[in-house]
Each structure stands twice: as C-alpha cells, then as structure tokens.
Motif scaffolding. Structure first.
Motif, PDB file in Angstrom:
ATOM      1  N   THR A 122       8.107 -43.947  -3.701  1.00 44.50           N
ATOM      2  CA  THR A 122       8.534 -42.539  -3.070  1.00 44.50           C
ATOM      3  C   THR A 122       8.129 -42.280  -1.853  1.00 44.50           C
ATOM      4  O   THR A 122       7.022 -42.254  -1.439  1.00 44.50           O
ATOM      5  CB  THR A 122       8.035 -41.358  -3.949  1.00 44.50           C
ATOM      6  OG1 THR A 122       8.426 -41.939  -5.335  1.00 44.50           O
ATOM      7  CG2 THR A 122       8.636 -40.155  -3.816  1.00 44.50           C
ATOM      8  N   VAL A 123       8.903 -41.864  -0.738  1.00 44.98           N
ATOM      9  CA  VAL A 123       8.585 -41.406   0.525  1.00 44.98           C
ATOM     10  C   VAL A 123       8.321 -39.999   0.582  1.00 44.98           C
ATOM     11  O   VAL A 123       9.006 -38.820   0.231  1.00 44.98           O
ATOM     12  CB  VAL A 123       9.855 -41.443   1.555  1.00 44.98           C
ATOM     13  CG1 VAL A 123       9.234 -41.043   3.072  1.00 44.98           C
ATOM     14  CG2 VAL A 123       9.903 -43.050   1.666  1.00 44.98           C
ATOM     15  N   ILE A 124       7.086 -39.478   0.695  1.00 47.08           N
ATOM     16  CA  ILE A 124       6.576 -38.047   0.204  1.00 47.08           C
ATOM     17  C   ILE A 124       6.889 -37.356   1.593  1.00 47.08           C
ATOM     18  O   ILE A 124       6.632 -35.862   1.410  1.00 47.08           O
ATOM     19  CB  ILE A 124       5.107 -37.945   0.144  1.00 47.08           C
ATOM     20  CG1 ILE A 124       4.185 -38.658   1.160  1.00 47.08           C
ATOM     21  CG2 ILE A 124       4.748 -38.624  -1.374  1.00 47.08           C
ATOM     22  CD1 ILE A 124       2.672 -38.600   0.910  1.00 47.08           C
ATOM     23  N   ASN A 125       7.399 -37.653   2.976  1.00 47.61           N
ATOM     24  CA  ASN A 125       7.808 -36.641   3.908  1.00 47.61           C
ATOM     25  C   ASN A 125       9.232 -37.235   4.110  1.00 47.61           C
ATOM     26  O   ASN A 125       9.538 -37.198   5.294  1.00 47.61           O
ATOM     27  CB  ASN A 125       6.898 -37.122   5.251  1.00 47.61           C
ATOM     28  CG  ASN A 125       6.936 -38.545   5.507  1.00 47.61           C
ATOM     29  OD1 ASN A 125       7.122 -39.516   4.848  1.00 47.61           O
ATOM     30  ND2 ASN A 125       6.962 -38.378   6.922  1.00 47.61           N
ATOM     31  N   ARG A 126       9.930 -37.357   3.073  1.00 46.54           N
ATOM     32  CA  ARG A 126      11.524 -37.799   3.504  1.00 46.54           C
ATOM     33  C   ARG A 126      12.380 -36.559   4.255  1.00 46.54           C
ATOM     34  O   ARG A 126      13.305 -37.059   4.696  1.00 46.54           O
ATOM     35  CB  ARG A 126      12.162 -37.928   1.814  1.00 46.54           C
ATOM     36  CG  ARG A 126      13.661 -38.332   1.988  1.00 46.54           C
ATOM     37  CD  ARG A 126      13.877 -38.722   0.477  1.00 46.54           C
ATOM     38  NE  ARG A 126      13.510 -39.836   0.123  1.00 46.54           N
ATOM     39  CZ  ARG A 126      13.924 -40.956   0.415  1.00 46.54           C
ATOM     40  NH1 ARG A 126      14.562 -41.293   1.250  1.00 46.54           N
ATOM     41  NH2 ARG A 126      13.069 -42.221   0.023  1.00 46.54           N
ATOM     42  N   ALA A 127      11.737 -35.581   4.048  1.00 47.64           N
ATOM     43  CA  ALA A 127      12.446 -34.235   4.840  1.00 47.64           C
ATOM     44  C   ALA A 127      12.453 -34.742   6.356  1.00 47.64           C
ATOM     45  O   ALA A 127      13.328 -33.930   7.103  1.00 47.64           O
ATOM     46  CB  ALA A 127      11.586 -33.110   4.476  1.00 47.64           C
ATOM     47  N   MET A 128      11.430 -35.471   6.828  1.00 49.77           N
ATOM     48  CA  MET A 128      11.453 -35.716   8.239  1.00 49.77           C
ATOM     49  C   MET A 128      12.487 -36.746   8.416  1.00 49.77           C
ATOM     50  O   MET A 128      12.806 -37.140   9.765  1.00 49.77           O
ATOM     51  CB  MET A 128      10.034 -36.474   8.618  1.00 49.77           C
ATOM     52  CG  MET A 128       8.976 -35.277   8.399  1.00 49.77           C
ATOM     53  SD  MET A 128       7.532 -35.741   9.149  1.00 49.77           S
ATOM     54  CE  MET A 128       7.820 -35.392  10.816  1.00 49.77           C
ATOM     55  N   LEU A 129      13.140 -37.581   7.585  1.00 46.78           N
ATOM     56  CA  LEU A 129      14.146 -38.557   8.011  1.00 46.78           C
ATOM     57  C   LEU A 129      15.747 -37.741   8.340  1.00 46.78           C
ATOM     58  O   LEU A 129      15.958 -36.662   7.907  1.00 46.78           O
ATOM     59  CB  LEU A 129      14.397 -39.549   7.031  1.00 46.78           C
ATOM     60  CG  LEU A 129      12.926 -40.197   6.613  1.00 46.78           C
ATOM     61  CD1 LEU A 129      13.332 -41.076   5.254  1.00 46.78           C
ATOM     62  CD2 LEU A 129      12.565 -41.117   7.812  1.00 46.78           C
ATOM     63  N   PRO A 130      16.470 -38.399   9.028  1.00 45.02           N
ATOM     64  CA  PRO A 130      17.775 -37.805   9.381  1.00 45.02           C
ATOM     65  C   PRO A 130      18.417 -37.859   8.193  1.00 45.02           C
ATOM     66  O   PRO A 130      18.444 -38.685   7.094  1.00 45.02           O
ATOM     67  CB  PRO A 130      18.369 -38.907  10.081  1.00 45.02           C
ATOM     68  CG  PRO A 130      17.126 -39.650  10.885  1.00 45.02           C
ATOM     69  CD  PRO A 130      16.225 -39.756   9.746  1.00 45.02           C
ATOM     70  N   GLN A 131      18.902 -36.708   7.770  1.00 43.47           N
ATOM     71  CA  GLN A 131      19.707 -36.494   6.659  1.00 43.47           C
ATOM     72  C   GLN A 131      21.446 -37.044   6.713  1.00 43.47           C
ATOM     73  O   GLN A 131      21.838 -36.768   7.585  1.00 43.47           O
ATOM     74  CB  GLN A 131      19.895 -35.034   6.255  1.00 43.47           C
ATOM     75  CG  GLN A 131      18.468 -34.479   5.972  1.00 43.47           C
ATOM     76  CD  GLN A 131      17.531 -34.955   4.826  1.00 43.47           C
ATOM     77  OE1 GLN A 131      17.814 -35.190   3.691  1.00 43.47           O
ATOM     78  NE2 GLN A 131      16.415 -35.616   5.360  1.00 43.47           N
TER      79      GLN A 131
END
Length: 295
Positions: free
Chosen positions: A282-291
């Motif tokens: 699981t990527v715990i900072n997924r919100a930082m990736l382009p959506q």
C-alpha cells in the motif's frame, strides 16, 4: 590518399584515447569499487543484465552504466573516466554552475536543480515521477514494529533530513511524526538503532528479504506499506563547461534510444530499484500522485 585517410583515423583515435571524458562522482562513497565488482571484467557497453552482485542499494551503479551507454549511443565514444571529487554531493552544484565539473555520474532530483536551470542542462528523466519507492525501515531486533498496521503508523517517529526535500515532502504528507536531523545518513541509521526514533525512509534493499545490513546491524521495512517519492530524477550537465552543449546533446539522444529499447525500465527493474517484491504494498502517500481524471 588512402594512407593519409588511415593516418588521420589513427591520429583521431589516439586523440580520443588521450582525451577521456571526465565524469565526477562522490568520493565519500565506494561506488567505484562496487561498479568494478558489478562489471566483473565486462565492457560497460556489453552490459545487458542489471541484476545486482552485492547487497544494499544498486541504483548508483546502474546509473553509472546507463550514463555511459547513453553517451555512446548518442555519439560520444570517448572513454569515460570517473573522477572522485570531495566537493561533489547530492545537494551541492557549485562546481557544475561554475563550469568546473562537466557532468555527474549520479542522477539528481528535478526539484533540487529547478532553480539552477540557467546554469545546468537537465536530461530526460531516468527515473520517472512515481517510480521511486521507499520503505519505512526499522531495526530488525525491534520485532514489535515489523508488523505495524496502517493505523499504527501515526504513532511512529521517523528521522528525516529537511535538506532532502523530496523525502521531506513525502513524509510531511503522512501522519507520522518527524524528527528533523541535518547530518550523515549513517547517523540517522544509528538513531534508529539506539531507539531515539522508530525508523527512517530508505529505498528498498535488493536483498531477497529486503533487509538492509550496515556495519553489523540489520534493518527491515515495515511490511505491506511503502511511500512514493514525488519527483523525477535526471542527469545534469554544466552549461558553462566548454563541452557542455555537446555532451548534453549526446546524452539526451542516447537516453531517448535506451528508453525506446526498454533498457532503462529493464535496468531499474532487474536491479531491484523498481522492486517486484513490494508491487502490491500500500502506498501511504498516494494522494501526492497525479490523479486520474474522472469520466
């Protein structure tokens, strides 16, 4: 006339042999020794298998190989000589800006050089945005932390260097507690070992167990979670060096060809940098990736 042409070719080759391409490298690391151990007598241009021969991080060695292959494919055929230089480090670009260094053997974060684009050429990305993943490493002896849940991450304290801006940005976008420390990476590991902090962010080891060994101490990543470092990595070339424009053009031509052939992706994957073992973590900072845009 044929003799004259042959003579000119010989003179040209001799000139190249006595005019190597100098590439600066960090002198405080043992990259040169590990690089020779990885080659095992092979020509760097013959390397097609990028699997590591030692434990620990392998990306530095792969970059030294990719750099030379890209330069050659781009038309720069001189011998590359690595020059260990004390003043070269991951955050200091003074020599590059002054034109005293031509090119570095390591890639750098785009964010770290964005303010220096007037003085350095920035290559196409070697590591694309989103490809650089890291684990939260804790002391192996600290069994209680190995299986920390995602909810439990909020209770952890991690050491981080705010000068490593990409790492720092990733961590500040998590719920973990940070201890700011400006100092050597080795000292940060020692803080983990002595329980001053619980862990630190480290790119995944290439060992089968993902275990990181350093000076007789072992560290392991918290299982099941990872972070993406939100930036891309590039080679840089000095604009003020007399050969800067020529070398940069050759480098970028070669990188495009390596990318087209799939060599860069193959190298990053086989070397363990893009680590298949953590593909489903699981990527715990997924919100930082382009959506992805919603339909």
């Amino acid at each position: 006339m044929k003799f004259l042409v042959l003579l000119l070719l010989v003179v040209s080759q001799c000139a190249k042999a006595h005019n190597p391409l100098i590439v600066d490298i960090i002198s405080s690391e043992n990259f040169s020794e590990r690089y020779q151990a990885f080659l095992q007598g092979r020509s760097v241009l013959d390397v097609t298998d990028f699997r590591p021969t030692t434990q620990g991080s392998h990306i530095e060695i792969i970059e030294m190989v990719l750099l030379q292959q890209a330069l050659f494919l781009g038309g720069e055929t001189r011998e590359v000589v690595f020059n260990p230089k004390p003043s070269v480090n991951i955050l200091e670009f003074t020599d590059m800006i002054a034109g005293e260094s031509l090119i570095l053997a390591r890639t750098v974060w785009h964010e770290d050089v964005i303010n220096y684009r007037g003085s350095v050429y920035v290559s196409d990305p070697v590591v694309k945005f989103g490809e650089y993943e890291a684990g939260i490493y804790v002391a192996k002896r600290n069994q209680a932390l190995h299986q920390t849940t995602q909810d439990g991450l909020e209770q952890l304290t991690l050491v981080a260097n705010p000068r490593w801006r990409v790492d720092w940005h990733a961590l500040t976008n998590s719920k973990m507690n940070l201890v700011s420390f400006i100092g050597p990476w080795e000292s940060m590991l020692n803080m983990v070992e002595t329980d001053i902090v619980d862990g630190m962010l480290v790119n995944f080891s290439v060992s089968e167990s993902l275990q990181l060994a350093f000076e007789g101490r072992d560290y392991v990543p918290i299982e099941g979670v990872k972070m993406v470092l939100p930036d891309s990595r590039h080679f840089i070339v000095s604009k003020r060096h007399p050969e800067g424009a020529q070398i940069f053009a050759a480098l970028n031509r070669g990188l495009k060809e390596l990318r087209r052939r799939g060599v860069i992706r193959k190298a990053l994957t086989e070397s363990g940098f893009i680590n298949r073992k953590v593909r489903d973590w699981t990527v715990i900072n997924r919100a930082m990736l382009p959506q992805e845009p919603k339909p």
